[in-house]
Write an enzyme that holds these catalytic residues in place. Structure first.
Site, PDB file in Angstrom:
ATOM      1  N   LYS A  79      25.231  53.365  51.470  1.00 19.15           N
ATOM      2  CA  LYS A  79      25.988  54.076  50.427  1.00 19.15           C
ATOM      3  C   LYS A  79      25.938  53.280  49.115  1.00 19.15           C
ATOM      4  CE  LYS A  79      28.742  56.411  53.863  1.00 19.15           C
ATOM      5  NZ  LYS A  79      29.952  56.487  54.682  1.00 19.15           N
ATOM      6  N   GLN A  81      35.485  53.571  54.891  1.00 20.83           N
ATOM      7  CA  GLN A  81      34.521  53.764  55.987  1.00 20.83           C
ATOM      8  C   GLN A  81      35.258  53.892  57.322  1.00 20.83           C
ATOM      9  OE1 GLN A  81      31.125  54.170  55.687  1.00 20.83           O
ATOM     10  NE2 GLN A  81      31.168  54.593  57.876  1.00 20.83           N
ATOM     11  N   ASP A 110      34.898  61.918  50.222  1.00 20.80           N
ATOM     12  CA  ASP A 110      34.443  62.278  51.568  1.00 20.80           C
ATOM     13  C   ASP A 110      34.860  63.707  51.927  1.00 20.80           C
ATOM     14  OD1 ASP A 110      32.869  60.443  52.951  1.00 20.80           O
ATOM     15  OD2 ASP A 110      34.581  59.136  53.409  1.00 20.80           O
TER      16      ASP A 110
END
Ligand code: NDP
Length: 283
Positions: free
Chosen positions: A52, A96, A119
């Site tokens: 990422k 995460q 997200d």
């Protein structure tokens, strides 16, 4: 002939579009920054986080890295998220997953301000997606819609079967296919006659988490098969939830693993970061 849906090429095209937008925003004096938070040192998470950050560097988004120790408390993580929510120089916040077991994921997801939830996991964004309002879309299912559209595979009126009902893949996938006017069926571990249901599918999306479970007996001749699963086998090679070699000749199109859905998830994250930079009300 079976078409291999090239997630690498499509994700590259999306990243290049994002890069152009980031460059244009920079010319207007706007920089986009993504906070990437990892708690603990799970090696798989470290790989995802690293990928990422690499994608951020490519498109020109500043990534602000927080590598917190495993013993970080829920309270400490909430405090960091609150600080980032109130920091106008930070557009997106990514925590995460999975988190260590002493930290409640749902509490953390809800703590991220919906306008920074790149997200697309916050209940407000999930709700907005369901009722067709603007908001961040969950990256993996949004990436799959892009894979289909950019491969000229129409969804409208098609029998779409999704195997898996997780909050991050299966459920939002079903909602997005419905939004595209597919006729959608969602299967899970209690589904009866799974093979028969799958054999109805013009478009079969597989997100089960079981290596090579889906063989040719699940596939209608000419179906489009999208494999979300990703597993490392004993020989170190990657495979999906679909037995790729065994089903290949039955499909009209299929995503490989690796190089199918995986790269799309990160490309859509970059896309969401740009959205947050453009529309973030905190800026
Ligand atoms: P989950 O484990 O959260 O969900 C799996 C789903 O599959 C559940 O809904 C479960 O049903 C269902 N299921 C399990 N066994 C069966 C069975 N025998 N028959 C029918 N349904 C079954 O997984 P995720 O959705 O998080 O991920 C799925 C896969 O996709 C994993 O391999 C994961 O690594 C991968 N993944 C890949 C991403 C990428 O970017 N490429 C991103 C996210 C995930 P029930 O609800 O009844 O338990």
């Amino acid at each position: 002939m079976t078409k291999i849906i090239d997630g690498k090429a499509i994700s590259q095209a999306i990243k290049d579009e994002v890069k152009d937008t980031v460059d244009a925003l920079k010319k207007d004096g706007k920089e986009i920054a993504l906070a990437v938070i990892q708690v603990g040192d799970d090696p798989a998470s470290a790989v995802y986080v690293n990928n990422k950050k690499k994608a951020c560097a490519y498109v020109g988004i500043r990534s602000i890295s927080y590598e917190l120790p495993e013993v970080t408390t829920e309270e400490e993580l909430l405090k960091l998220i609150n600080d980032l929510n109130n920091d106008p120089s930070c557009n997106g916040i990514l925590v995460q997953l999975p988190l260590p077991s002493h930290i409640r994921e749902d509490v953390i997801i809800k703590a991220i301000h919906p306008s920074k939830d790149v997200d697309g996991f916050h209940p407000e964004n999930v709700g907005a997606m369901l009722i067709g309002q603007p908001g961040f879309l969950s990256c993996t299912p949004a990436g799959i819609i892009q894979l289909l559209k950019r491969s000229d595979i129409s969804i409208e009126g098609k029998e779409c079967v999704v195997i898996g009902r997780s909050n991050i893949v299966g459920k939002p996938m079903a909602a997005l296919l419905l939004r595209e006017n597919g006729t959608v069926t969602v299967c899970h571990s209690r589904t009866k006659n799974l093979k028969e249901v799958c054999r109805r599918a013009d478009i079969l999306i597989v997100a089960i988490g079981k290596p090579k479970m889906i063989g040719p007996e699940y596939i209608k001749e000419g179906a489009v098969v999208i494999d979300v699963g990703i597993h490392r086998m004993e020989n170190k090679k990657l495979c999906g939830d679909v037995d790729y070699d065994a089903v290949f000749s039955r499909c009209s199109a299929i995503t490989p693993v690796p190089g199918g859905v995986g790269p799309m998830t990160i490309a859509m994250l970059m896309y969401n970061c740009v959205l947050s930079g453009k529309d973030n009300p905190n800026r």
